[in-house]
Design an enzyme around this catalytic site. Structure first.
Site, PDB file in Angstrom:
ATOM      1  CB  CYS A   1      -0.951   7.138   1.173  1.00  0.00           C
ATOM      2  SG  CYS A   1      -2.601   6.162   1.696  1.00  0.00           S
TER       3      CYS A   1
ATOM      4  CD  GLU B   1      -2.875  -1.367   0.246  1.00  0.00           C
ATOM      5  OE1 GLU B   1      -3.042  -0.255  -0.547  1.00  0.00           O
ATOM      6  OE2 GLU B   1      -3.167  -2.466  -0.033  1.00  0.00           O
TER       7      GLU B   1
END
Length: 505
Positions: A252, A218
Site C-alpha cells: 500500500c 488504512e
C-alpha cells in the site's frame, strides 16, 4: 489448503459471545492482557517455518521478505506492548486549568472500547492481521478478526493456530468473501479497523454509520517519489527499486511513480537497470527473491495497464506468465502525467512509471492534482528543498532518502489522510485507537462558598463572584494585560508592586 467460510448464524453468534465476555471484564484484566500478548508472540515464534511456507505459497515471498515484513513486525509489537504495558495503560494526570479545579484531581483513563472488528487484507496477511490484533488485545478489547479469502494458505494457518494459543472467548476468526463480510458489517461493533482499498472502505463507512461506529481505515493511493538533482543516483535507484518491487509492488505504500530531473534521467535509468540485474538476474522469473501476483484477476488488471497505457516506453520488463502469476519488474519512461491508465489509479504491482521535470515546483504541483497518497518519498540532501516539499504536499507519511521504512518504524504512527485513509496505529497509537480516553474530574466536598454563584437564583452579588472565579485567573489576566502569560510568582510580585506604589502615593 482451503478455507471454510462462516455462516451468517455463526457470525451473529460470535459477536454475541464476545460481547458477553467483555461484560465479564475478562478482556480488561491486566494479567490476562499480558498473557494473551505472550501467547500471540509464541504463536508466531513457534510456527515461523510454517508461516514462511504459507507466505511463499500465497505470494512467493522469500524468507528474507517474510521475516522483515511479516514475522518481525508482529513479534516486535508484542514485545513493545509487554514492555510498556503499565505506562501505556495507566491513568494520565492532567493539570486543571480552571481556578476552581486547581486543588482537585483531573486525569484521563484509557478504557477498552468493547468488541472491535478487524478486517485484514492479502498483501501482508500475517502482519496486517496480527499487529492490529495485538493492539486491540493490549487495549483490553474482544476481537472479531476477518481474514483475507485471497491469501488462502496464510489465512488457513492463522485460523488453525489461534485456538491453540489464545482463549477463543477473547476473539473469533471469520473467513469468507463479499457476502460474509457484508453480513459481518451489519453487526454492531464498538470500532471497525479496515485495511484495503477505498472502494470497499466506502461500504465499511456506510455500514458503520448505521451504528455510529468509529472506524480506522488504512487504504493506499498513488504514493510518489521525487528525486532531486543532488542525489547519488545509484543509491537512489537501489532504494526506489526496493520500494517498488518489494512484494512484487503489492504494497500500500509502494513507490507508485517517480519524478526524476530531466538532466539526470539517463543516469537514473542506467542505475535502476543495473540494480534489477544485480538483484534478479536476466530472468527474474527464476529468482527466488522475486514475488508473484496474488491472483490471476490482479494479474489481468496489471497487464491491462501495461498493454493499454497511453504513453511511455518500456525499457525493462513487460514479460509475463499468467499461469505462474508472474510479471517482470517493468520500468516505463517518458510517461505523461495525465495518462489515464498508468496515472489514473494506484498501480499496486511491479510497474514503475518515470516522469521527468525541470524545476522542483513541477512535481509538487502535479502531486497536488492527485488525492494524497499513503506515503511520499523524497531524495534530497538540501534541507531547504526537504522543507519546501514537506510544506507544500500532503501524504499519510514520509520517508526521506529511502522508501517504506516509516511504516516499519513502529515508534511512528502509521496512517493515511483524505482518500488514503483515516486514523493511525502502531505502538501507543494502537492503544489510543482501540481505547476510549475517559475524562475524569474528582472534586472535593468543600469550598462550596467559592462556587455557589453558579446556583440559582441569580443576583448581582453572585454574578460578581462568578466573574471573579471565572475571569480572574492570573495566567489569563496577565496575558490580556501584558500580552504574554506570567506565572503565579511573577504575578504576585507585580501586584505587590502596584499596591506599594498606591500606598506611597
Amino acid at each position: 489448503m482451503s478455507l471454510v467460510y462462516n455462516t451468517s448464524e455463526s457470525i451473529e453468534d460470535y459477536v454475541t459471545c464476545l460481547r458477553g465476555t467483555f461484560v465479564t471484564g475478562k478482556s480488561r484484566d491486566a494479567y490476562a492482557r499480558k498473557f494473551f500478548l505472550e501467547r500471540l508472540y509464541a504463536l508466531v515464534k513457534d510456527n515461523e517455518e510454517k508461516f514462511y511456507v504459507a507466505l511463499a505459497k500465497d505470494l512467493n515471498k522469500s524468507r528474507a521478505d517474510a521475516l522483515a515484513s511479516e514475522i518481525s513486525p508482529v513479534l516486535e509489537e508484542c514485545v513493545y506492548f509487554l514492555k510498556h504495558y503499565d505506562s501505556l495503560t495507566k491513568d494520565k494526570k492532567v493539570k486543571a486549568r480552571m481556578t476552581v479545579n486547581r486543588t482537585d484531581t483531573a486525569f484521563v483513563r484509557r478504557e477498552a472500547l468493547g468488541v472491535v472488528l478487524i478486517i485484514s487484507t492479502w498483501n501482508f496477511p500475517l502482519q496486517l492481521s496480527l499487529v492490529p490484533l495485538a493492539g486491540a488485545l493490549a487495549a483490553g478489547n474482544c476481537v472479531v478478526l476477518k481474514l483475507s479469502e485471497i491469501s488462502v494458505h496464510t489465512s488457513a494457518l492463522i485460523t488453525d493456530l489461534l485456538p491453540k494459543y489464545i482463549d477463543s472467548s477473547m476473539y473469533r476468526v471469520v473467513n469468507g468473501g463479499v457476502e460474509e463480510t457484508q453480513h459481518l458489517l451489519r453487526q454492531r461493533f464498538d470500532h471497525i479497523f479496515y485495511t484495503g482499498n477505498s472502494v470497499v472502505a466506502k461500504s465499511v463507512m456506510t455500514a458503520a454509520a448505521q451504528h455510529l461506529t468509529p472506524v480506522t481505515l488504512e487504504l493506499g493511493g498513488k504514493s510518489p517519489a521525487i528525486v532531486t538533482d543532488d542525489s547519488n543516483m545509484q543509491i537512489v535507484a537501489n532504494r526506489i527499486a526496493y520500494g517498488k518491487f518489494f512484494n512484487a509492488g503489492q504494497t500500500c505504500i509502494a513507490v507508485d511513480y517517480v519524478f526524476v530531473p530531466k538532466s539526470r534521467i539517463d543516469e537514473f535509468t542506467k542505475a535502476i537497470l543495473k540494480t534489477l540485474q544485480n538483484w534478479y538476474g536476466s530472468n527474474p522469473q527464476k529468482s527466488k527473491d522475486y514475488g508473484r501476483i496474488v491472483s490471476q484477476k490482479h494479474f489481468d488488471r496489471l497487464m491491462s495497464l501495461i498493454n493499454h497505457r497511453q504513453s511511455g516506453d518500456i525499457i525493462a520488463g513487460g514479460q509475463s506468465d499468467r499461469e505462474d502469476r508472474y510479471i517482470a519488474p517493468t520500468i516505463i519512461t517518458n510517461v505523461n502525467f495525465h495518462d489515464v491508465k498508468l496515472m489514473g489509479e494506484e498501480i499496486f504491482g511491479p510497474i514503475l512509471p518515470i516522469i521527468t521535470y525541470n524545476e522542483i515546483e513541477e512535481p509538487m504541483g502535479l502531486i497536488a492534482k492527485h488525492e494524497p497518497g499513503l506515503a511520499l518519498y523524497l531524495f534530497s540532501k538540501k534541507k531547504s528543498v526537504i522543507n519546501q516539499v514537506l510544506a507544500f504536499t500532503k501524504s499519510g507519511g514520509v520517508t526521506i532518502n529511502d522508501t517504506l521504512l516509516h511504516q516499519a518504524e513502529h515508534g511512528l504512527p502509521f496512517g493515511g489522510v483524505g482518500s488514503s485513509g483515516m486514523g493511525g496505529y502502531h505502538g501507543e497509537k494502537s492503544i489510543q485507537i482501540f481505547s476510549h480516553e475517559r475524562a475524569v474530574l474528582a472534586k472535593k466536598q468543600r469550598m462550596e462558598w467559592l462556587v455557589q454563584a453558579r446556583y440559582p437564583p441569580s443576583s448581582p452579588t453572585k454574578l460578581a463572584l462568578l466573574r471573579a472565579v471565572l475571569l480572574t485567573d492570573p495566567v489569563r489576566f496577565t496575558y490580556i494585560v501584558f500580552k504574554r502569560p506570567i506565572k503565579w510568582a511573577a504575578f504576585i510580585i507585580i501586584l505587590l508592586g502596584i499596591l506599594l506604589k498606591r500606598s506611597l502615593n
